[in-house]
Design a protein around this motif. Sequence first.
Motif, short mmCIF file in Angstrom:
data_model
loop_
_atom_site.label_atom_id
_atom_site.label_comp_id
_atom_site.label_asym_id
_atom_site.label_seq_id
_atom_site.Cartn_x
_atom_site.Cartn_y
_atom_site.Cartn_z
N ILE A 1 0.84 -1.21 0.00
CA ILE A 1 0.00 0.00 0.00
C ILE A 1 0.87 1.25 0.00
N GLU A 2 1.88 1.28 0.84
CA GLU A 2 2.75 2.45 0.89
C GLU A 2 3.49 2.65 -0.42
N ALA A 3 3.93 1.56 -1.03
CA ALA A 3 4.60 1.67 -2.33
C ALA A 3 3.64 2.20 -3.39
N HIS A 4 2.41 1.71 -3.39
CA HIS A 4 1.41 2.17 -4.36
C HIS A 4 1.12 3.66 -4.19
N LYS A 5 1.06 4.12 -2.96
CA LYS A 5 0.78 5.53 -2.72
C LYS A 5 1.89 6.40 -3.30
N TYR B 1 -8.05 -11.70 -2.74
CA TYR B 1 -8.90 -10.62 -3.22
C TYR B 1 -8.99 -9.48 -2.20
N ASP B 2 -8.97 -9.80 -0.93
CA ASP B 2 -8.97 -8.74 0.09
C ASP B 2 -7.75 -7.85 -0.06
N MET B 3 -6.61 -8.44 -0.37
CA MET B 3 -5.41 -7.62 -0.61
C MET B 3 -5.60 -6.74 -1.84
N PHE B 4 -6.15 -7.31 -2.90
CA PHE B 4 -6.38 -6.54 -4.12
C PHE B 4 -7.29 -5.34 -3.84
N VAL B 5 -8.37 -5.56 -3.11
CA VAL B 5 -9.31 -4.48 -2.79
C VAL B 5 -8.63 -3.43 -1.92
N ALA B 6 -7.82 -3.85 -0.97
CA ALA B 6 -7.11 -2.89 -0.11
C ALA B 6 -6.19 -2.01 -0.94
N LEU B 7 -5.52 -2.59 -1.94
CA LEU B 7 -4.66 -1.80 -2.81
C LEU B 7 -5.47 -0.84 -3.67
N LYS C 1 -8.39 0.52 -2.93
CA LYS C 1 -8.92 1.58 -2.08
C LYS C 1 -7.85 2.58 -1.67
N ALA C 2 -6.62 2.10 -1.53
CA ALA C 2 -5.53 2.98 -1.10
C ALA C 2 -5.16 4.01 -2.16
N GLU D 1 -5.28 2.69 -11.60
CA GLU D 1 -5.88 1.41 -11.93
C GLU D 1 -4.89 0.28 -11.66
N ILE D 2 -5.41 -0.86 -11.22
CA ILE D 2 -4.55 -1.99 -10.87
C ILE D 2 -4.98 -3.21 -11.68
N GLY D 3 -4.00 -3.85 -12.29
CA GLY D 3 -4.25 -5.09 -13.02
C GLY D 3 -3.48 -6.23 -12.41
N ILE D 4 -3.83 -7.47 -12.81
CA ILE D 4 -3.16 -8.64 -12.26
C ILE D 4 -2.55 -9.48 -13.39
N MET D 5 -1.39 -10.02 -13.07
CA MET D 5 -0.76 -11.00 -13.95
C MET D 5 -1.15 -12.37 -13.42
N VAL D 6 -1.79 -13.17 -14.25
CA VAL D 6 -2.30 -14.48 -13.84
C VAL D 6 -1.40 -15.55 -14.43
N MET D 7 -0.96 -16.45 -13.59
CA MET D 7 -0.01 -17.45 -14.07
C MET D 7 -0.68 -18.45 -15.01
N TYR D 8 0.14 -19.25 -15.66
CA TYR D 8 -0.30 -20.31 -16.55
C TYR D 8 -1.38 -21.14 -15.87
N PHE D 9 -2.57 -21.18 -16.48
CA PHE D 9 -3.74 -21.86 -15.94
C PHE D 9 -4.13 -21.37 -14.54
N GLY D 10 -3.71 -20.16 -14.20
CA GLY D 10 -4.04 -19.62 -12.89
C GLY D 10 -5.54 -19.62 -12.64
N ALA D 11 -5.95 -20.14 -11.48
CA ALA D 11 -7.36 -20.26 -11.15
C ALA D 11 -7.51 -20.36 -9.64
N GLU D 12 -8.66 -20.85 -9.23
CA GLU D 12 -9.03 -20.80 -7.82
C GLU D 12 -8.07 -21.57 -6.92
N LYS D 13 -7.51 -22.69 -7.37
CA LYS D 13 -6.60 -23.44 -6.50
C LYS D 13 -5.33 -22.65 -6.19
#
Length: 544
Positions: free
Chosen positions: A162-166, A242-248, A250-251, A256-268
Amino acid sequence: MSGRMKNNEPGLLSRRGFINRLIASGAVIGGVSLFGNKIFAIGNKKPIRRFHISMQAEAWLENPELISIMKNAGISDVWMGSYLQGKWYHTPTELRESADFLKSKGFNAHVLTVPLGHPGNAIDPSDDSWSEKKENWENACDYDGSLYSGTSIHSPVVEDNIEAHKLLADEGFDILFLDDDFRLGKYPGKIGGCFCDNCKNDFLKKYNYNSDDWEMLIESVEKRDPTKVLRSWIEYICDKEYDMFVALQKATPQMEIGIMVMYFGAEKSGIDLSKYQDVPFRVGEMMFGDDSFGKVKGKTDELFSALFHMRFVKPELAYSESTTYPQDALSAKNMAAKLTVSLFTDVRNTMFMSGLQPFPVEYWKTLAPAMKKSARIHEEIAGLKPEGPFKHYWGWDSRLVGKDQPFSLFLASGIPFEVIDELTSDGWIFLSNEDAKSVVEGRVVAQNNNLVVRKESELVGDNFIQLEETMDDIFAFKKRLIPSLRNIPYIDGDIPAVFSWYPVAGKALIWNVNEVKQSYKIILNEKALHEVSIDGLDVVLISV
């Protein structure tokens, strides 16, 4: 500009007032070809396809020609490493100076972070220090008690990010990617989460489980059994991420914040895909060298993963992970071939990546014309959905407990295919071992006797067609099916090629996944429509 700085704390730098947002994405430079010609239709405000690169200031300081080379090739956006694994690669002030320079040269400048750390050095193979995250960030604990660096969320990880993002937002950066990767799984195919005592106690309390349930969870992870307690665990780690993503968010609402999703990245891996549909999204790719991408199976696996992720993201928000790592592990021709994955998946933003080191400058001689061609074709097929009798399916068991080993070679059969999210009664559906098991155990109901499974799965039943995942077996299967293909075009013969058919537009896309030139004959209702010759790894769009 000074060199790389390590272990600088975010809070040590004073903040500036927020600077006006950078030039809107899709600036004219994004539509300039190597020769100064437009690569998108005149009158369009923005190109369909945009080209980005992750690159550090050292690259263009050491080789100033890179700026004009990238500009002429069609690169519109440059992404710079910032807060990586809890360490500043360059400070926000230095990044602002680089961004101002890039803006003066016609580029949009953005930043990326590595917010959690990575279980291994995926940043710079020449610098062993990148094998470790910030010292006071806790290691992750696997289900067997072993510890490893990265991919876990404990205090002060969220607070530090959060501090880095600010600081980055206060320097005027408008968009940031959580990079390499935003996940809680150690690697693809791994059931993720930290199993340390603190996480254990928090989980048990939240779900009102006891120590016996915890033992059942460990057994379920080991056996890849999607039990109730394992599903609760996956929900738990998805909420934590997701809680971390939302905290970032809101800070720094101005960034805008995007995510890099790994190969076949999913719920597991802690990634609830349904929650990231409206943010910039890097689809999961993996074949970073010639040894993997050079194989037909490597290409179809990578395409399969990207097709799966595109079920959840808008094309305009989708970014590729067109990566070579280390920086010369992929040849120039294979890097250019990766552009074609984005064509078949309608990923509108290509992101070239190579860790902190730039790929060889001579690669641009190959990439620039390939970028121009890919953008031109993309203009004609953007938004179209492929149709066909072969079905791409990646079900819940693959997402929850799978090893991320798709049955993907059918994509190179020359039979058109489409992406589905539920089993259908028509066509032929190619299943992973885990999704096939879910049918046997009743979690998913088959609609017909049209489920193709690997022989190694050792699953038998009226619904299953067993094949070896080899091109020989797939081509033999294709020959048996051809008499039933009515009003469906296909590629004749047994030369591997990916064939995507867009009947609404009367178009088809053919990718020669072989290293050498091949000739392909397209058949419709027993009549030859076209015969096309395609260079090795090249792609063509035809009318059908």
